[in-house]
Scaffold this active site. Sequence first.
Site, PDB file in Angstrom:
ATOM      1  N   TRP A   1      -8.950  29.479 -49.198  1.00 21.42           N
ATOM      2  CA  TRP A   1      -8.797  28.204 -49.897  1.00 21.42           C
ATOM      3  C   TRP A   1      -7.883  28.329 -51.100  1.00 21.42           C
ATOM      4  O   TRP A   1      -7.108  27.414 -51.401  1.00 21.42           O
ATOM      5  CB  TRP A   1     -10.166  27.637 -50.258  1.00 21.42           C
ATOM      6  CG  TRP A   1     -10.882  27.172 -49.038  1.00 21.42           C
ATOM      7  CD1 TRP A   1     -11.946  27.758 -48.420  1.00 21.42           C
ATOM      8  CD2 TRP A   1     -10.524  26.048 -48.218  1.00 21.42           C
ATOM      9  NE1 TRP A   1     -12.288  27.063 -47.285  1.00 21.42           N
ATOM     10  CE2 TRP A   1     -11.430  26.005 -47.129  1.00 21.42           C
ATOM     11  CE3 TRP A   1      -9.521  25.076 -48.299  1.00 21.42           C
ATOM     12  CZ2 TRP A   1     -11.362  25.029 -46.136  1.00 21.42           C
ATOM     13  CZ3 TRP A   1      -9.463  24.097 -47.307  1.00 21.42           C
ATOM     14  CH2 TRP A   1     -10.365  24.090 -46.245  1.00 21.42           C
TER      15      TRP A   1
ATOM     16  N   ASP B   1     -11.760  25.017 -58.294  1.00 21.12           N
ATOM     17  CA  ASP B   1     -12.214  24.383 -57.052  1.00 21.12           C
ATOM     18  C   ASP B   1     -13.625  24.886 -56.776  1.00 21.12           C
ATOM     19  O   ASP B   1     -13.831  26.046 -56.437  1.00 21.12           O
ATOM     20  CB  ASP B   1     -11.260  24.764 -55.914  1.00 21.12           C
ATOM     21  CG  ASP B   1     -11.715  24.246 -54.558  1.00 21.12           C
ATOM     22  OD1 ASP B   1     -12.743  23.540 -54.490  1.00 21.12           O
ATOM     23  OD2 ASP B   1     -11.034  24.551 -53.557  1.00 21.12           O
TER      24      ASP B   1
ATOM     25  N   LYS C   1     -20.306  19.738 -48.746  1.00 21.65           N
ATOM     26  CA  LYS C   1     -21.018  21.006 -48.657  1.00 21.65           C
ATOM     27  C   LYS C   1     -22.308  20.976 -49.484  1.00 21.65           C
ATOM     28  O   LYS C   1     -23.362  21.328 -48.994  1.00 21.65           O
ATOM     29  CB  LYS C   1     -20.112  22.154 -49.108  1.00 21.65           C
ATOM     30  CG  LYS C   1     -18.844  22.297 -48.255  1.00 21.65           C
ATOM     31  CD  LYS C   1     -17.931  23.380 -48.788  1.00 21.65           C
ATOM     32  CE  LYS C   1     -16.607  23.427 -48.052  1.00 21.65           C
ATOM     33  NZ  LYS C   1     -16.721  23.814 -46.649  1.00 21.65           N
TER      34      LYS C   1
END
Length: 364
Positions: A105, A175, A199
């Site tokens: 990511w 993030d 999530k």
Amino acid sequence: MEQGKRAFNFNAGPAALPLAVLERAQAEFVDFRGNGMSIMEMSHRGGVYEAVHQEAKELLKELFNVPAGYDVLFLQGGASSQFAMIPMNLLQPGKVAAYVDTGSWAKKAIKEAQLIGETAVIASSEAEHYTRMPSLEDIQVPAEAAYVHLTSNETIEGTQFQAFPNTGDVPLIVDMSSDILSRPLDISQFGMIYAGAQKNLGPSGVTVVIAKEELLAASPNTIPTMLRYDIHQKNNSLYNTPPSFSIYMVNQVLHWLKEQGGLQAVQEHNEEKANLIYDAIDSSQGFYRGVAVPENRSRMNVTFRLTSEDLEKSFIKQAEQEGFVGLKGHRSVGGLRASIYNAVPKSSCEALVQFMKQFQQQNS
């Protein structure tokens, strides 16, 4: 409904939601609090929806103990859109965007920033195949940095920062898509944090941004309106039609987190769950092998391997037959992964450990 009638959901995202939240949403789905319609059917300009919207903001601030001078935005496009919005809004001419490369990511965020302006990777764990996070001492902030960006938890590799670097006057942007609200944090150490909801916060469709108001106000007027933080901040995330049902669900999840006792209690529960599975891995005498180094093991995504890919395929097949969902590792790295976000009950982790032990006995 009892757990026995539901799957053991270890999906990485969209992921498990609290059963109590789903049942509350079910009860309100057709007729929201006596208004004769679903919240999905209501105008986002109406008072009923706006109250839910504002309540979600205030609950988020309360749970995270967000200090004055920060605001909360509800945006769309997932964290992936933030990868571009951040440099578009905050990377000024003559400055450099400083990134910490921790895995899949982080690399996506770096790739987007490179399209926008000058970008530097100031620390990386690529040489160790992303099995750890860079040490905080390795993260050296350039004098010309507009901001420092890192990923708190790498969902695919199963690594997590347990602490964060002090970046001084340079905003630290993180993030937190896969570990937001899983533990208490001092929000004042960050310039901005952001997360896709699917999530740990709710269903897919809404992205949460918590940022210093001065950063949100810094948007240049040369970028498209919908990509400007200042527009969304001035309009309380209601400039355009928001993902109203997703925000309603985030509101419900935030209420649930508060009912659990807040983030300290949530952290303790998450550590119990993770320790159950890691202990099963470590005590297996090499039958199971954890991917991440112990000091950087994620409390949200437990990644592990078996001695062969054929054995891993057999594990996944048998697990699915027993009602376990989502244990296959990401296609880019293979292996096995159990995502154990806030809403995954301890009983699911206990059931997984029992299955792991049975599978080891059958295949040793």
